[in-house]
Design an enzyme around this catalytic site. Structure first.
Site, PDB file in Angstrom:
ATOM      1  CE  LYS A   1     -18.270  12.474  70.517  1.00  0.00           C
ATOM      2  NZ  LYS A   1     -18.249  13.705  69.735  1.00  0.00           N
TER       3      LYS A   1
ATOM      4  CD  GLN B   1     -15.697  16.084  68.758  1.00  0.00           C
ATOM      5  OE1 GLN B   1     -16.083  14.921  68.788  1.00  0.00           O
ATOM      6  NE2 GLN B   1     -16.286  17.030  69.461  1.00  0.00           N
TER       7      GLN B   1
ATOM      8  CG  ASP C   1     -22.639  14.396  65.571  1.00  0.00           C
ATOM      9  OD1 ASP C   1     -22.895  13.953  66.705  1.00  0.00           O
ATOM     10  OD2 ASP C   1     -21.555  14.919  65.262  1.00  0.00           O
TER      11      ASP C   1
END
Ligand code: NDP
Length: 293
Positions: A54, A98, A121
């Protein structure tokens, strides 16, 4: 006849290239420089590798990378405190924590603490709700990436029978909801560990999506000839011959299935790069939303 192998790596690269231009244009026109805060707690090897991917994509697309690598011992309150600060920082447009988090931290509390406008997300219940009732919001990255792959590969979803193996909140469930939207118009079957006869279900699929997290579980006998097979699974399997001692393997038994299917995605270089590209897309969108305000 062998299936056409969908090159998710190249498709993702062209998406990132478009995003790079848009990031620069947005900055030039409005002064808003897209910025994502990526938070990693602990050192789970798979998570470290995802976060590194990322960060690489952020650098490539010219976005600001506000990474936080926190120790495993970070408390839930400390993490919530950081998210609160980032929520009110106008220069940060997206916040990504994460997953999975260490066991002492409540993931759902953390997800819900991110303001929906920065939840790139697409995991916050507000964004999930908006997705279900087709209102604007952030779509989760992996399902969105799969839809872009299908479109770019020219796979017709309208009227197709899509069978999704897996019903997680981040992949199977949202993907099945999205495929059933009028714009995709697929007839969707969702399978899980309670499905009585899985091969009988998967053999009906025009589009078979494997998102179970079980290495090579989709065998050739489970696939209808000519089906499009999308492999979301990313599994680490021990391989003493590999440099790292493991190799990545999808949920699909690639070789034999590619002899039967018409389209197939590889692992790696299939769905994975698309997930990261869609994260960049959502972050760009969050920055555009800020610019519009
Ligand atoms: P979860 O473990 O959260 O969910 C797996 C789902 O698959 C569950 O619904 C489970 O059923 C179902 N399942 C598992 N085994 C079987 C089986 N033998 N038969 C039928 N159903 C089964 O996984 P995720 O959704 O988070 O991830 C799935 C895979 O995708 C993993 O390999 C993960 O690493 C990968 N992934 C890849 C991404 C990418 O970018 N390429 C992004 C996210 C995930 P039940 O609900 O009954 O337990």
């Amino acid at each position: 006849m062998s299936a056409f192998v969908i090159d998710g790596f190249s498709i993702a690269a062209s998406v990132r290239s478009r995003i790079t231009s848009e990031v620069s244009l947005l900055k030039e026109k409005t002064g808003v420089h897209a910025c994502l805060a990526v938070i990693l707690v602990g050192e789970n090897p798979a998570s470290v590798s995802y976060v590194t991917g990322k960060e690489k994509a952020l650098a490539e697309t010219g976005m600001i990378d506000r990474s936080y690598r926190l120790p495993e011992s970070t408390t839930e309150d400390e993490l919530l405190g950081l998210i609160k600060t980032l929520n009110s920082d106008d220069s940060v447009h997206g916040i990504l924590v994460q997953l999975p988090l260490p066991g002492h931290i409540d993931e759902s509390r953390v997800i819900m603490s991110i303001v929906p406008e920065k939840d790139v997300d697409g995991f916050h219940p507000v964004n999930v709700g908006n997705m279900v009732i087709e209102r604007p919001g952030f779509l989760p990255c992996t399902p969105r990436g799969v839809l872009v792959l299908l479109r770019e590969a020219g796979i017709e979803t309208k009227g197709a029978h899509a069978v999704v193996v897996g019903r997680s909140n981040i992949v199977g469930k949202p993907l099945s909801i999205l495929l059933a939207r009028r714009e995709y118009n697929a007839t969707v079957t969702v399978c899980h560990t309670g499905t009585r006869n899985l091969p009988e279900m998967t053999r009906q699929a025009d589009i078979l999506i494997a998102a179970a997290g079980s290495p090579a579980m989709i065998t050739a006998g489970m696939v209808k000839p000519g089906a499009a097979v999308i492999d979301v699974g990313v599994n680490r399997v021990e391989d003493p011959a590999a440099k790292k001692g493991f190799r990545l393997c999808g949920d699909v038994d690639f070789g034999p299935v590619s002899e039967i299917a018409s389209y197939i995605t590889p692992v790696p270089r299939g769905v994975g790069p698309m997930t990261i590209a869609m994260l960049m897309e959502n972050t760009l969108q969050a920055a555009k939303n800020t610019a519009e305000k």
